[in-house]
Each structure stands twice: as structure tokens, then as C-alpha cells.
Write an enzyme that holds these catalytic residues in place. Structure first.
Site, mmCIF file in Angstrom:
data_model
loop_
_atom_site.group_PDB
_atom_site.id
_atom_site.type_symbol
_atom_site.label_atom_id
_atom_site.label_comp_id
_atom_site.label_asym_id
_atom_site.label_seq_id
_atom_site.Cartn_x
_atom_site.Cartn_y
_atom_site.Cartn_z
ATOM 1 N N LYS A 1 -16.479 -24.226 -17.925
ATOM 2 C CA LYS A 1 -14.914 -24.035 -17.842
ATOM 3 C C LYS A 1 -14.694 -22.418 -16.397
ATOM 4 O O LYS A 1 -16.066 -22.311 -16.297
ATOM 5 C CB LYS A 1 -14.483 -22.909 -19.017
ATOM 6 C CG LYS A 1 -14.294 -24.405 -20.316
ATOM 7 C CD LYS A 1 -13.758 -24.569 -21.487
ATOM 8 C CE LYS A 1 -13.100 -25.046 -22.296
ATOM 9 N NZ LYS A 1 -12.055 -25.032 -23.117
ATOM 10 N N PHE B 1 -1.283 -22.706 -27.178
ATOM 11 C CA PHE B 1 -2.107 -22.701 -27.027
ATOM 12 C C PHE B 1 -1.992 -23.254 -25.340
ATOM 13 O O PHE B 1 -2.579 -23.184 -24.482
ATOM 14 C CB PHE B 1 -3.019 -22.748 -27.214
ATOM 15 C CG PHE B 1 -3.822 -23.849 -28.001
ATOM 16 C CD1 PHE B 1 -4.779 -25.081 -26.725
ATOM 17 C CD2 PHE B 1 -3.985 -24.694 -29.160
ATOM 18 C CE1 PHE B 1 -5.024 -26.176 -27.460
ATOM 19 C CE2 PHE B 1 -3.992 -25.561 -29.671
ATOM 20 C CZ PHE B 1 -4.264 -26.709 -28.155
ATOM 21 N N ARG C 1 -21.308 -32.431 -29.132
ATOM 22 C CA ARG C 1 -20.634 -31.741 -29.647
ATOM 23 C C ARG C 1 -21.643 -30.377 -30.705
ATOM 24 O O ARG C 1 -21.251 -29.921 -30.839
ATOM 25 C CB ARG C 1 -19.637 -32.492 -31.091
ATOM 26 C CG ARG C 1 -18.212 -33.316 -30.070
ATOM 27 C CD ARG C 1 -16.795 -32.756 -29.228
ATOM 28 N NE ARG C 1 -16.257 -31.225 -30.088
ATOM 29 C CZ ARG C 1 -15.705 -31.274 -29.765
ATOM 30 N NH1 ARG C 1 -14.705 -31.219 -28.416
ATOM 31 N NH2 ARG C 1 -14.368 -30.367 -31.138
ATOM 32 N N ARG D 1 -21.349 -22.222 -27.220
ATOM 33 C CA ARG D 1 -20.178 -22.074 -27.105
ATOM 34 C C ARG D 1 -20.938 -20.371 -27.991
ATOM 35 O O ARG D 1 -20.406 -19.599 -27.820
ATOM 36 C CB ARG D 1 -19.128 -22.623 -28.226
ATOM 37 C CG ARG D 1 -18.257 -23.622 -26.562
ATOM 38 C CD ARG D 1 -17.646 -23.930 -27.753
ATOM 39 N NE ARG D 1 -16.420 -24.835 -26.592
ATOM 40 C CZ ARG D 1 -16.304 -26.310 -27.648
ATOM 41 N NH1 ARG D 1 -16.520 -26.702 -28.565
ATOM 42 N NH2 ARG D 1 -14.690 -26.859 -26.962
ATOM 43 N N HIS E 1 -15.947 -27.973 -22.370
ATOM 44 C CA HIS E 1 -15.682 -28.871 -22.934
ATOM 45 C C HIS E 1 -16.170 -30.262 -23.680
ATOM 46 O O HIS E 1 -17.241 -30.463 -22.450
ATOM 47 C CB HIS E 1 -14.639 -29.074 -22.170
ATOM 48 C CG HIS E 1 -13.556 -30.169 -22.245
ATOM 49 N ND1 HIS E 1 -12.969 -30.411 -23.464
ATOM 50 C CD2 HIS E 1 -13.621 -31.906 -22.112
ATOM 51 C CE1 HIS E 1 -11.674 -31.671 -23.565
ATOM 52 N NE2 HIS E 1 -13.155 -32.624 -22.941
HETATM 53 N N1 UDP Z 1 -7.658 -23.407 -27.402
HETATM 54 C C1 UDP Z 1 -7.040 -22.425 -27.834
HETATM 55 N N2 UDP Z 1 -6.376 -22.107 -29.241
HETATM 56 C C2 UDP Z 1 -6.009 -22.710 -29.895
HETATM 57 C C3 UDP Z 1 -6.756 -24.087 -29.650
HETATM 58 C C4 UDP Z 1 -7.608 -24.198 -28.937
HETATM 59 O O1 UDP Z 1 -7.192 -21.688 -26.655
HETATM 60 O O2 UDP Z 1 -5.911 -22.074 -31.221
HETATM 61 C C5 UDP Z 1 -8.614 -23.977 -26.512
HETATM 62 C C6 UDP Z 1 -9.881 -23.728 -26.199
HETATM 63 O O3 UDP Z 1 -10.064 -23.377 -25.285
HETATM 64 C C7 UDP Z 1 -10.174 -25.459 -27.143
HETATM 65 C C8 UDP Z 1 -9.262 -26.130 -25.684
HETATM 66 O O4 UDP Z 1 -7.386 -25.540 -26.435
HETATM 67 O O5 UDP Z 1 -11.732 -25.706 -25.939
HETATM 68 C C9 UDP Z 1 -8.784 -27.769 -26.684
HETATM 69 O O6 UDP Z 1 -8.628 -27.365 -28.127
HETATM 70 P P1 UDP Z 1 -9.254 -28.602 -28.906
HETATM 71 O O7 UDP Z 1 -8.969 -28.377 -29.736
HETATM 72 O O8 UDP Z 1 -9.269 -29.939 -28.355
HETATM 73 O O9 UDP Z 1 -10.402 -27.848 -28.556
HETATM 74 P P2 UDP Z 1 -12.121 -28.605 -28.121
HETATM 75 O O10 UDP Z 1 -12.643 -29.976 -28.294
HETATM 76 O O11 UDP Z 1 -12.090 -27.651 -26.922
HETATM 77 O O12 UDP Z 1 -12.830 -27.990 -29.381
HETATM 78 MG MG MG Z 2 -10.422 -31.089 -27.419
#
Ligand code: UDP
Ligand code: MG
Length: 139
Positions: free
Chosen positions: A11, A59, A87, A104, A117
Site C-alpha cells: 500500500k 471506512f 493471510r 503488518r 493487502h
Molecule cells: N479498514 C479500515 N478500517 C476498518 C476496516 C478496514 O481502515 O475498520 C481498511 C484496512 O486498510 C483494510 C481494508 O480497509 O486492510 C480492507 O478491509 P478488510 O476488512 O477487507 O481487511 P483486510 O482483508 O485487508 O485484512
Molecule cells: Mg479484505
């Protein structure tokens, strides 16, 4: 057991902090093969399409503005059990909850600026890979 392919992005915040090298090193060390890769910059519109599954969430606006705020590295990664293993390598969405030694935990600044991501399913890995890469860009 998931399939052999996942999709990732480094990112904008991690690119800006010069973490492309360390993150790719961790990806290599964990046994992933890079099948496709590009350094690119999403428009706001492209970020909205990529993250359309999150449309309507609180968000969404911040996420799509942030993801279009600077260049990213996009890549298709191959490994047995790719989605689940990746993951695990990146850790929880919120870096405060991510395991020690995950990407992370090491390189995220916050939940919204969480460095990388990773696809959440085989189906989405294919959709996300196809969003960025044609067949000719895969090796
Ligand atoms: N995100 C955020 N606030 C939240 C949830 C998600 O800013 O409460 C952002 C975060 O950068 C995350 C992305 O949105 O990586 C996509 O969310 P997701 O739930 O898919 O998380 P990921 O799969 O990336 O772990
Ligand atoms: Mg996701």
C-alpha cells in the site's frame, strides 16, 4: 486447503516508507513465487472499483482516498495454500492485533495504513488478479 494463487498490494504508506524491499524479502522467504508484478498508481475511481465489496462501510471513503494517494506494488503470488498462508504472513487487519513477526506488525502504521493487502478467498484472488493483470503479464 486453498488454491495456489493469491493477490497482494504493497500500500502507498509502505511504498513511501521504503518498505518495498523488506516486504518482498519476507514474501520470498515465506516460499511465495512472484507470478506477476507492477508498480502503479490507482485512480480514486479504480480504488472504488477494487474495493467495491466495502462500498457503504464507514471506512470506504478513507480507504479509497488512501489507496489512490500514491503508488502501490501489485503482485500475483503462487504457493500451495496461498490465500490462507499469505493471510497468516501479513497478520490481522489491525496491526495492534497482528502476531509478532507478521508483515503488518512490522510495517503497518495503523488499521487504515496497514502496509499490505491480501486476498481473502480463492475466488477474490482471481477477481483481484484479473483487475490488474492480463494473461500476457503473468510468468
Ligand atoms: N479498514 C479500515 N478500517 C476498518 C476496516 C478496514 O481502515 O475498520 C481498511 C484496512 O486498510 C483494510 C481494508 O480497509 O486492510 C480492507 O478491509 P478488510 O476488512 O477487507 O481487511 P483486510 O482483508 O485487508 O485484512
Ligand atoms: Mg479484505
Amino acid at each position: 486447503m486453498s488454491g495456489i494463487q493469491t493477490f497482494t498490494m504493497i500500500k502507498p504508506v509502505a511504498v513511501k516508507n521504503n518498505y518495498i524491499g523488506p516486504i518482498l524479502h519476507m514474501i520470498n522467504e515465506a516460499g511465495f513465487r512472484i507470478k506477476a508484478m507492477k508498480f502503479t498508481h490507482l485512480t480514486k475511481q479504480q480504488a472504488m472499483v477494487f474495493y467495491s465489496v466495502h462500498e457503504g462501510k464507514s471506512f470506504f471513503e478513507d480507504l479509497t482516498s488512501f489507496m489512490s494517494s500514491g503508488p502501490i506494488v501489485a503482485a500475483i503470488l503462487e504457493k500451495d495454500n496461498a490465500v490462507a498462508d499469505f493471510r497468516q504472513l501479513i497478520g490481522a487487519t489491525d496491526p495492534a492485533k497482528a502476531e509478532q513477526g507478521t508483515i503488518r506488525k512490522l510495517y503497518a502504521e495503523s488499521m487504515s495504513h496497514n502496509a499490505v493487502h491480501g486476498s481473502d478467498s480463492d475466488e477474490n484472488a482471481i477477481i483481484e488478479s484479473d483487475f490488474f493483470f492480463s494473461k500476457m503479464e503473468r510468468y
